[in-house]
Design a protein around this motif. Structure first.
Motif, short mmCIF file in Angstrom:
data_model
loop_
_atom_site.label_atom_id
_atom_site.label_comp_id
_atom_site.label_asym_id
_atom_site.label_seq_id
_atom_site.Cartn_x
_atom_site.Cartn_y
_atom_site.Cartn_z
N LYS A 163 19.07 75.83 95.24
CA LYS A 163 20.27 76.40 95.08
C LYS A 163 21.12 76.68 96.49
CE LYS A 163 18.95 81.11 94.38
NZ LYS A 163 17.65 81.00 94.74
N LYS A 198 23.44 71.01 87.71
CA LYS A 198 22.39 71.36 86.93
C LYS A 198 21.33 72.29 87.84
CE LYS A 198 22.53 67.82 83.57
NZ LYS A 198 21.68 66.67 83.01
N ARG A 199 21.34 71.89 89.27
CA ARG A 199 20.21 72.75 90.06
C ARG A 199 21.12 73.78 90.85
NH1 ARG A 199 19.03 67.29 89.13
NH2 ARG A 199 16.61 66.59 89.51
N LYS A 200 21.89 74.18 90.47
CA LYS A 200 22.95 75.11 90.98
C LYS A 200 23.43 74.93 92.39
CE LYS A 200 21.58 77.37 87.12
NZ LYS A 200 22.72 77.66 86.01
N GLU A 209 23.98 66.01 88.08
CA GLU A 209 22.38 66.47 88.19
C GLU A 209 22.35 67.82 89.34
OE1 GLU A 209 19.76 65.76 86.74
OE2 GLU A 209 21.04 64.66 85.48
N LEU A 210 23.38 67.55 90.33
CA LEU A 210 23.07 68.56 91.43
C LEU A 210 23.75 70.04 90.82
CD1 LEU A 210 24.24 66.51 94.22
CD2 LEU A 210 22.05 67.64 94.28
N HIS A 233 8.65 69.94 88.52
CA HIS A 233 9.46 70.99 88.33
C HIS A 233 10.59 70.50 88.76
CE1 HIS A 233 8.87 71.35 92.53
NE2 HIS A 233 9.85 72.14 92.64
N ASN A 234 10.85 69.45 89.55
CA ASN A 234 12.04 68.99 90.14
C ASN A 234 12.55 67.56 89.58
OD1 ASN A 234 13.94 69.05 91.99
ND2 ASN A 234 13.24 67.58 93.40
N ARG A 244 15.12 62.73 92.23
CA ARG A 244 13.81 62.85 91.96
C ARG A 244 12.71 63.11 93.26
NH1 ARG A 244 9.04 63.96 91.86
NH2 ARG A 244 7.57 63.80 90.03
N ASP A 271 13.20 67.95 96.82
CA ASP A 271 13.24 69.08 96.19
C ASP A 271 14.17 70.05 96.50
OD1 ASP A 271 12.16 71.79 95.41
OD2 ASP A 271 11.21 72.26 97.15
N ILE A 272 15.30 69.81 95.56
CA ILE A 272 16.54 70.63 95.96
C ILE A 272 16.72 72.14 95.27
CG2 ILE A 272 18.89 70.45 94.90
CD1 ILE A 272 18.11 67.83 96.13
N GLN A 275 19.49 60.48 88.50
CA GLN A 275 18.53 61.57 88.45
C GLN A 275 17.11 60.80 89.16
OE1 GLN A 275 16.81 61.68 84.32
NE2 GLN A 275 16.88 63.81 84.48
#
Length: 262
Positions: A111, A136-138, A133-134, A260-261, A105, A108-109, A101
């Protein structure tokens, strides 16, 4: 049979295992190419010796921009072996919860991104959490593992989940449980691992398929190429253009970094 011939024979078996995955290779290539065509990137991550696969994809001769090689030296710098920055520390850190994580951080990942996570056993905490974690970010995640080694290993995570539990696609190197493939007479433990061989085959078959898809869609890849093939001037031009494209791609991953990221 000599040990050389035995290893080469097992190598041919690995080639057969990779060849049997052609349909999956093409699916993965399509996934990665779509990210690149959208102006986004394919994130690459591997701890320990899995770093080799990251660098095999990009940057080296015969490769092209579109990939973000996430290489943490604390997890993959093996040269000193012992002492400061030694192997014991690296093996400890790749099982520290929360590390993945903190790494992500920095980026800026989106989708539209995709990811390739490499781990022979699929059981170390950081690669597993990187995939988690990825997702979770779609982000669609591809795992590159040694299936027999993964199946015969126990996850270092408290909940027992493995890398493949957080993956949308799985590629198998074909290496055996324990990775090493050759038993020398009189020795208790085998030598000569196979996961790197299978991994390199998978990386470069995917790479070739991605290049074809990009070309077919009007985005000719800027390939790092030898001057012996295209001349020194053109090779230098392509190197500069490829590095510039990579820099522009990376800039997108930094420009909106923020809470936000997190």
């Amino acid at each position: 049979m000599s040990y050389t011939r035995e290893y080469l024979q097992k190598g041919r078996e690995i080639i057969d295992i990779v060849e049997a995955q052609e349909s999956m290779i093409q699916q993965v290539a399509q996934l990665f190419a779509e990210s690149i065509l959208k102006g986004r990137m394919v994130h690459l991550f591997g701890s320990g010796h899995s770093r080799i696969m990251v660098e095999e994809m990009w940057p080296r001769y015969g490769s092209f921009p579109g990939f973000n090689p996430i290489v943490e030296l604390s997890l993959s710098f093996h040269n000193l072996v012992v002492g400061s920055n030694g192997q014991r520390q690296a093996m400890f850190l790749e099982n520290v919860p929360g590390f993945a994580q903190r790494i992500l951080r920095n980026f800026d990942i989106a989708k539209e991104d995709t990811a390739l996570i490499i781990s022979s056993s699929g059981c170390n905490v950081v690669p597993i959490e990187m995939a988690e974690e990825l997702q979770k970010r779609k982000v669609s995640v591809v795992a590159l593992v040694s299936s027999k080694h993964l199946e015969g290993s126990t996850s270092k995570r408290a909940d027992g989940k493995k890398l493949t539990d957080f993956s949308d696609f799985i590629l198998d190197t074909g290496a055996p449980l324990g990775d090493a493939m050759i038993y020398v007479d009189g020795m208790e433990t085998p030598v000569a691992p196979g996961s790197t061989l299978g991994g390199v085959l998978l990386i470069n078959t995917v790479k070739a398929e991605v290049a074809n898809i990009l070309q077919q869609n009007g985005k000719t890849p800027k390939v790092l190429s030898s001057g012996k093939i295209i001349g020194d001037a053109r090779a230098a031009e392509l190197f500069e253009a490829a590095y510039d494209e990579h820099a522009h791609n990376m800039a997108k991953l930094y420009q909106n970094v923020g809470p936000h990221n997190a």
